[in-house]
Design a protein around this motif. Structure first.
Motif, PDB file in Angstrom:
ATOM      1  N   MET A  22       0.854  -1.179   0.000  1.00 24.15           N
ATOM      2  CA  MET A  22       0.000   0.000   0.000  1.00 24.15           C
ATOM      3  C   MET A  22       0.897   1.240   0.000  1.00 24.15           C
ATOM      4  O   MET A  22       1.831   1.343   0.788  1.00 24.15           O
ATOM      5  N   ASP A  23       0.603   2.148  -0.877  1.00 20.54           N
ATOM      6  CA  ASP A  23       1.381   3.374  -1.014  1.00 20.54           C
ATOM      7  C   ASP A  23       1.167   4.275   0.206  1.00 20.54           C
ATOM      8  O   ASP A  23       0.100   4.261   0.822  1.00 20.54           O
ATOM      9  N   LYS A  24       2.175   5.066   0.548  1.00 24.80           N
ATOM     10  CA  LYS A  24       2.113   5.905   1.749  1.00 24.80           C
ATOM     11  C   LYS A  24       1.000   6.945   1.704  1.00 24.80           C
ATOM     12  O   LYS A  24       0.490   7.347   2.737  1.00 24.80           O
ATOM     13  N   LYS A  25       0.624   7.388   0.502  1.00 26.33           N
ATOM     14  CA  LYS A  25      -0.417   8.420   0.435  1.00 26.33           C
ATOM     15  C   LYS A  25      -1.784   7.869   0.826  1.00 26.33           C
ATOM     16  O   LYS A  25      -2.704   8.624   1.085  1.00 26.33           O
ATOM     17  N   TYR A  26      -1.925   6.550   0.884  1.00 27.41           N
ATOM     18  CA  TYR A  26      -3.194   5.924   1.249  1.00 27.41           C
ATOM     19  C   TYR A  26      -3.292   5.599   2.739  1.00 27.41           C
ATOM     20  O   TYR A  26      -4.262   4.992   3.167  1.00 27.41           O
ATOM     21  N   ILE A  27      -2.303   6.021   3.518  1.00 22.86           N
ATOM     22  CA  ILE A  27      -2.278   5.692   4.938  1.00 22.86           C
ATOM     23  C   ILE A  27      -2.397   6.965   5.767  1.00 22.86           C
ATOM     24  O   ILE A  27      -1.730   7.963   5.490  1.00 22.86           O
ATOM     25  N   GLU A  70     -12.640 -14.106  10.975  1.00 26.58           N
ATOM     26  CA  GLU A  70     -13.622 -13.389  11.788  1.00 26.58           C
ATOM     27  C   GLU A  70     -13.384 -11.882  11.718  1.00 26.58           C
ATOM     28  O   GLU A  70     -14.331 -11.103  11.603  1.00 26.58           O
ATOM     29  N   ILE A  71     -12.127 -11.477  11.785  1.00 26.15           N
ATOM     30  CA  ILE A  71     -11.799 -10.052  11.703  1.00 26.15           C
ATOM     31  C   ILE A  71     -12.155  -9.510  10.318  1.00 26.15           C
ATOM     32  O   ILE A  71     -12.736  -8.428  10.187  1.00 26.15           O
ATOM     33  N   GLU A  72     -11.834 -10.280   9.283  1.00 16.55           N
ATOM     34  CA  GLU A  72     -12.154  -9.850   7.924  1.00 16.55           C
ATOM     35  C   GLU A  72     -13.664  -9.699   7.736  1.00 16.55           C
ATOM     36  O   GLU A  72     -14.133  -8.701   7.190  1.00 16.55           O
ATOM     37  N   SER A  73     -14.432 -10.671   8.204  1.00 17.43           N
ATOM     38  CA  SER A  73     -15.894 -10.577   8.042  1.00 17.43           C
ATOM     39  C   SER A  73     -16.467  -9.434   8.874  1.00 17.43           C
ATOM     40  O   SER A  73     -17.430  -8.782   8.454  1.00 17.43           O
ATOM     41  N   ALA A  74     -15.887  -9.144  10.039  1.00 18.76           N
ATOM     42  CA  ALA A  74     -16.340  -8.019  10.853  1.00 18.76           C
ATOM     43  C   ALA A  74     -16.089  -6.688  10.141  1.00 18.76           C
ATOM     44  O   ALA A  74     -16.945  -5.793  10.146  1.00 18.76           O
ATOM     45  N   MET A  75     -14.929  -6.560   9.497  1.00 13.49           N
ATOM     46  CA  MET A  75     -14.618  -5.328   8.779  1.00 13.49           C
ATOM     47  C   MET A  75     -15.535  -5.159   7.560  1.00 13.49           C
ATOM     48  O   MET A  75     -16.038  -4.062   7.308  1.00 13.49           O
ATOM     49  N   ILE A  76     -15.780  -6.225   6.833  1.00 11.28           N
ATOM     50  CA  ILE A  76     -16.677  -6.148   5.677  1.00 11.28           C
ATOM     51  C   ILE A  76     -18.098  -5.827   6.127  1.00 11.28           C
ATOM     52  O   ILE A  76     -18.810  -5.054   5.482  1.00 11.28           O
ATOM     53  N   HIS A  77     -18.496  -6.390   7.255  1.00 13.28           N
ATOM     54  CA  HIS A  77     -19.824  -6.104   7.812  1.00 13.28           C
ATOM     55  C   HIS A  77     -19.976  -4.612   8.103  1.00 13.28           C
ATOM     56  O   HIS A  77     -21.005  -4.006   7.796  1.00 13.28           O
ATOM     57  N   TYR A  84      -7.903  -5.382   4.882  1.00 13.92           N
ATOM     58  CA  TYR A  84      -8.186  -4.164   4.119  1.00 13.92           C
ATOM     59  C   TYR A  84      -7.528  -4.226   2.747  1.00 13.92           C
ATOM     60  O   TYR A  84      -8.144  -3.893   1.732  1.00 13.92           O
ATOM     61  N   ARG A  85      -6.277  -4.668   2.688  1.00 17.27           N
ATOM     62  CA  ARG A  85      -5.541  -4.722   1.424  1.00 17.27           C
ATOM     63  C   ARG A  85      -6.251  -5.606   0.398  1.00 17.27           C
ATOM     64  O   ARG A  85      -6.343  -5.270  -0.780  1.00 17.27           O
TER      65      ARG A  85
END
Length: 112
Positions: free
Chosen positions: A1-6, A95-102, A67-68
């Motif tokens: 991920m490029d620095k401008k996206y953080i 579980e973390i991935e599904s929580a973030m998508i939720h 996220y990536r």
């Protein structure tokens, strides 16, 4: 991920916390703020309540990877901050991935 996206600057974090909208579930809290740019910026923050540095970094790595792999599904023009809750230290990557998508679905940030 490029620095401008953080998100790195403390002032940017404060702006998102203060003016943004929050969404939460049992594992993660997400803050969203419209940034007026044609790309998203993301920040991850883990409190010391979660555990020692090894545990905190493991959770942060899992959130960053989630996220990536899913960032192309998100609408552009937002600042996002993800904060894990204490229960996240016992959660698996899926579980973390599904929580973030939720949370992204609740906030209506997923592309059609």
């Amino acid at each position: 991920m490029d620095k401008k996206y953080i998100l790195r600057n403390n002032n940017h974090f404060k702006k998102v916390y203060k003016k943004g909208k929050s969404y939460g579930n049992r594992l993660v809290v997400m803050y969203v703020y419209e940034n007026g740019m044609d790309y998203n910026r993301v920040g991850f923050s883990v409190t010391k309540k979660i555990g020692n540095s090894v545990v905190r970094n493991k959770i942060k790595r899992r959130m960053k990877e989630s996220y990536r792999l899913n960032c192309y599904k998100i609408k552009d023009g937002y600042d996002l901050i993800f904060l894990p809750k204490v229960m996240a230290n016992k959660a698996s990557y899926r579980e973390i991935e599904s929580a973030m998508i939720h949370l992204l679905k609740i906030a209506k940030l997923l592309k059609d």
